[in-house]
Design a protein around this motif. Structure first.
Motif, PDB file in Angstrom:
ATOM      1  N   LYS A   1      40.419 -13.617  -2.571  1.00  0.00           N
ATOM      2  CA  LYS A   1      40.138 -15.039  -2.790  1.00  0.00           C
ATOM      3  C   LYS A   1      38.651 -15.352  -2.691  1.00  0.00           C
ATOM      4  O   LYS A   1      38.133 -16.224  -3.399  1.00  0.00           O
ATOM      5  N   SER A   2      37.928 -14.623  -1.824  1.00  0.00           N
ATOM      6  CA  SER A   2      36.502 -14.879  -1.623  1.00  0.00           C
ATOM      7  C   SER A   2      35.678 -14.595  -2.872  1.00  0.00           C
ATOM      8  O   SER A   2      34.576 -15.129  -3.020  1.00  0.00           O
ATOM      9  N   PHE A   3      36.197 -13.750  -3.770  1.00  0.00           N
ATOM     10  CA  PHE A   3      35.478 -13.484  -5.013  1.00  0.00           C
ATOM     11  C   PHE A   3      35.373 -14.748  -5.863  1.00  0.00           C
ATOM     12  O   PHE A   3      34.478 -14.856  -6.702  1.00  0.00           O
ATOM     13  N   ILE A   4      36.280 -15.691  -5.635  1.00  0.00           N
ATOM     14  CA  ILE A   4      36.280 -16.931  -6.403  1.00  0.00           C
ATOM     15  C   ILE A   4      35.690 -18.076  -5.601  1.00  0.00           C
ATOM     16  O   ILE A   4      34.880 -18.854  -6.110  1.00  0.00           O
ATOM     17  N   THR A   5      36.085 -18.188  -4.336  1.00  0.00           N
ATOM     18  CA  THR A   5      35.647 -19.320  -3.519  1.00  0.00           C
ATOM     19  C   THR A   5      34.245 -19.138  -2.957  1.00  0.00           C
ATOM     20  O   THR A   5      33.559 -20.119  -2.654  1.00  0.00           O
TER      21      THR A   5
ATOM     22  N   ALA B   1      40.540 -19.149 -12.785  1.00  0.00           N
ATOM     23  CA  ALA B   1      40.080 -18.421 -11.608  1.00  0.00           C
ATOM     24  C   ALA B   1      40.745 -17.050 -11.533  1.00  0.00           C
ATOM     25  O   ALA B   1      40.110 -16.046 -11.194  1.00  0.00           O
ATOM     26  N   CYS B   2      42.038 -16.981 -11.875  1.00  0.00           N
ATOM     27  CA  CYS B   2      42.739 -15.691 -11.903  1.00  0.00           C
ATOM     28  C   CYS B   2      42.158 -14.787 -12.976  1.00  0.00           C
ATOM     29  O   CYS B   2      42.050 -13.568 -12.794  1.00  0.00           O
ATOM     30  N   MET B   3      41.790 -15.366 -14.100  1.00  0.00           N
ATOM     31  CA  MET B   3      41.152 -14.586 -15.163  1.00  0.00           C
ATOM     32  C   MET B   3      39.844 -13.975 -14.661  1.00  0.00           C
ATOM     33  O   MET B   3      39.555 -12.797 -14.898  1.00  0.00           O
ATOM     34  N   ALA B   4      39.052 -14.779 -13.935  1.00  0.00           N
ATOM     35  CA  ALA B   4      37.794 -14.283 -13.387  1.00  0.00           C
ATOM     36  C   ALA B   4      38.041 -13.185 -12.354  1.00  0.00           C
ATOM     37  O   ALA B   4      37.300 -12.198 -12.281  1.00  0.00           O
ATOM     38  N   LEU B   5      39.109 -13.327 -11.562  1.00  0.00           N
ATOM     39  CA  LEU B   5      39.431 -12.334 -10.538  1.00  0.00           C
ATOM     40  C   LEU B   5      39.822 -11.006 -11.168  1.00  0.00           C
ATOM     41  O   LEU B   5      39.405  -9.927 -10.699  1.00  0.00           O
ATOM     42  N   VAL B   6      40.609 -11.051 -12.230  1.00  0.00           N
ATOM     43  CA  VAL B   6      40.958  -9.824 -12.950  1.00  0.00           C
ATOM     44  C   VAL B   6      39.699  -9.200 -13.553  1.00  0.00           C
ATOM     45  O   VAL B   6      39.574  -7.974 -13.632  1.00  0.00           O
ATOM     46  N   GLY B   7      38.756 -10.044 -13.952  1.00  0.00           N
ATOM     47  CA  GLY B   7      37.476  -9.523 -14.440  1.00  0.00           C
ATOM     48  C   GLY B   7      36.724  -8.761 -13.361  1.00  0.00           C
ATOM     49  O   GLY B   7      36.109  -7.722 -13.629  1.00  0.00           O
TER      50      GLY B   7
ATOM     51  N   ASP C   1      33.699 -18.021  -0.087  1.00  0.00           N
ATOM     52  CA  ASP C   1      33.815 -18.168   1.363  1.00  0.00           C
ATOM     53  C   ASP C   1      33.923 -16.779   1.970  1.00  0.00           C
ATOM     54  O   ASP C   1      34.957 -16.125   1.867  1.00  0.00           O
ATOM     55  N   PHE C   2      32.848 -16.333   2.598  1.00  0.00           N
ATOM     56  CA  PHE C   2      32.807 -14.986   3.156  1.00  0.00           C
ATOM     57  C   PHE C   2      33.058 -14.951   4.662  1.00  0.00           C
ATOM     58  O   PHE C   2      32.943 -13.895   5.282  1.00  0.00           O
ATOM     59  N   VAL C   3      33.382 -16.087   5.255  1.00  0.00           N
ATOM     60  CA  VAL C   3      33.528 -16.134   6.708  1.00  0.00           C
ATOM     61  C   VAL C   3      34.895 -16.684   7.116  1.00  0.00           C
ATOM     62  O   VAL C   3      35.689 -16.011   7.754  1.00  0.00           O
ATOM     63  N   GLY C   4      35.184 -17.907   6.720  1.00  0.00           N
ATOM     64  CA  GLY C   4      36.368 -18.573   7.232  1.00  0.00           C
ATOM     65  C   GLY C   4      37.652 -18.286   6.488  1.00  0.00           C
ATOM     66  O   GLY C   4      38.737 -18.454   7.040  1.00  0.00           O
ATOM     67  N   ASP C   5      37.602 -17.856   5.234  1.00  0.00           N
ATOM     68  CA  ASP C   5      38.817 -17.722   4.437  1.00  0.00           C
ATOM     69  C   ASP C   5      38.793 -16.425   3.638  1.00  0.00           C
ATOM     70  O   ASP C   5      39.028 -16.412   2.433  1.00  0.00           O
ATOM     71  N   VAL C   6      38.502 -15.326   4.309  1.00  0.00           N
ATOM     72  CA  VAL C   6      38.513 -14.016   3.661  1.00  0.00           C
ATOM     73  C   VAL C   6      39.959 -13.535   3.661  1.00  0.00           C
ATOM     74  O   VAL C   6      40.468 -13.013   4.653  1.00  0.00           O
ATOM     75  N   THR C   7      40.639 -13.730   2.555  1.00  0.00           N
ATOM     76  CA  THR C   7      42.069 -13.443   2.481  1.00  0.00           C
ATOM     77  C   THR C   7      42.438 -12.934   1.094  1.00  0.00           C
ATOM     78  O   THR C   7      41.676 -13.111   0.126  1.00  0.00           O
ATOM     79  N   ASP C   8      43.620 -12.313   1.013  1.00  0.00           N
ATOM     80  CA  ASP C   8      44.120 -11.872  -0.290  1.00  0.00           C
ATOM     81  C   ASP C   8      45.110 -12.870  -0.877  1.00  0.00           C
ATOM     82  O   ASP C   8      45.714 -12.617  -1.919  1.00  0.00           O
ATOM     83  N   ASP C   9      45.289 -14.019  -0.219  1.00  0.00           N
ATOM     84  CA  ASP C   9      46.206 -15.051  -0.709  1.00  0.00           C
ATOM     85  C   ASP C   9      45.519 -15.857  -1.818  1.00  0.00           C
ATOM     86  O   ASP C   9      44.666 -16.698  -1.564  1.00  0.00           O
TER      87      ASP C   9
END
Length: 341
Positions: free
Chosen positions: A175-179, A197-203, A181-189
């Motif tokens: 999720k941090s690749f899009i948001t 955003a999903c398209m960018a993540l697959v990129g 947020d490298f501290v408070g919300d480092v998650t795979d959700d």
């Protein structure tokens, strides 16, 4: 020739007879050598088992774990050896197997030593967490995105301790690749991410495949214990396809109605303008969170509507318009049911 035959005969006559006593002596020597070899094997097994048991309980470095696991794999051929039933090994066998088994699968070998594609690259989150690098650079660095693990050890200045992307090491922070947020919300959700955003993540996933060695699949949100993609992984790819369709539609729209030129200065404020005798319009893009999203587009036609508005205080046939944030905000209402531009 005669001399040679006589010499051979003399040599044969000088050899001691193979008596029963001689054969008994030879057998005892072999037994002694066999018992010595067996003892060395026993000591080797004890050493490996003890080392693995220690590593299992103390959670020592992954490199030691992998070494012990590989040594155990080399001794698989001795699994029927009577020494394995020795009381000295019985108390160490369980922790040895418990510790070595996940590392054997991590390294792509099954308990029989065969390499199976379905289980060759399955990694648990606990295993991944051990690969965060070290200050002295001796430990590898792994990170995951969308459940796929990569070896980023080649860039310790980025992913190692103190690096700008160290938060990605030893975990899946998709999720941090899009948001950002490298501290408070480092998650795979990533369930809350929209299509683009999903398209960018697959990129980003494609980028890592092209840039870093692929290690395997992370058991968890995106892959199950057999390595099969989960419904959440399928959902990401479905939304990514939707994002590609949206991007293509936007590119088509941009070709039909190119974006305006724009500038802002303290004296003039905001100004938008169009080239080639086109006219600036506020073009409705979408509704997000109950709020209309707009962009400035250039049109050859003079017409306007609720979704293709003339800028406040600007003439319909003008090629350049001043923008006033307060006035435009009051002019942002739109009927969301209108989709035909």
């Amino acid at each position: 020739m005669e001399l040679r035959h006589r010499s051979i005969g003399q040599q044969q006559s000088q050899r001691p007879a193979d008596t029963a006593a001689t054969r008994t002596g030879k057998n005892k020597a072999k037994q002694h050598q066999g018992s010595g070899s067996a003892m060395r094997t026993l000591l080797l097994l004890v050493g490996i088992a003890a080392g693995a048991a220690t590593a299992y309980h103390l959670q020592l470095a992954p490199s030691l774990a992998e070494h012990l696991a590989s040594q155990l794999h080399r001794l698989q051929g001795l699994q029927h050896h009577p020494l394995l039933a020795h009381p000295l090994l019985s108390k160490l066998t369980a922790p040895l197997a418990a510790f070595a088994a996940p590392h054997n699968s991590f390294n792509g070998t099954s308990s029989t030593g065969s390499s199976k594609q379905s289980a060759a690259h399955l990694i648990t989150q606990q295993q991944l967490a051990q690969y965060k690098g070290s200050e002295d650079g001796t430990r590898p660095i792994y990170m995951a995105i969308l459940g796929q693990v990569f070896d980023v050890s080649a860039k310790p200045e980025f992913y190692g301790p103190g690096g700008g992307y160290a938060h990605f090491a030893g975990t899946d922070g998709s999720k941090s690749f899009i948001t950002g947020d490298f501290v408070g919300d480092v998650t795979d959700d990533v369930s809350s991410l929209e299509a683009e955003a999903c398209m960018a993540l697959v990129g980003w996933l494609d980028f890592y495949h092209k840039t870093y060695p692929y290690v395997g699949k992370l058991i968890g949100r995106f892959y199950d214990s057999t390595g099969a993609a989960t419904t959440e992984m399928n959902s990401v790819h479905e939304r990514a396809k939707q994002g590609e369709a949206i991007k293509a539609a936007r590119a088509d729209e941009e070709a039909r109605w190119p974006s305006c030129n724009s500038r802002w200065t303290e004296n003039e404020g905001g100004v938008v303008w169009c080239d080639h005798d086109m006219h600036p319009r506020k073009l409705f893009v979408s509704m997000k969170g109950g709020k209309a999203s707009w962009r400035c587009a250039c049109f050859k036609e003079l017409g306007w509507s609720d979704v293709r508005k003339v800028y406040a205080g600007c003439k319909p046939d003008a090629h350049s318009c001043s923008t006033n944030a307060e006035a435009e905000s009051a002019n942002d209402s739109v009927d969301p049911t209108i989709v035909d531009l």
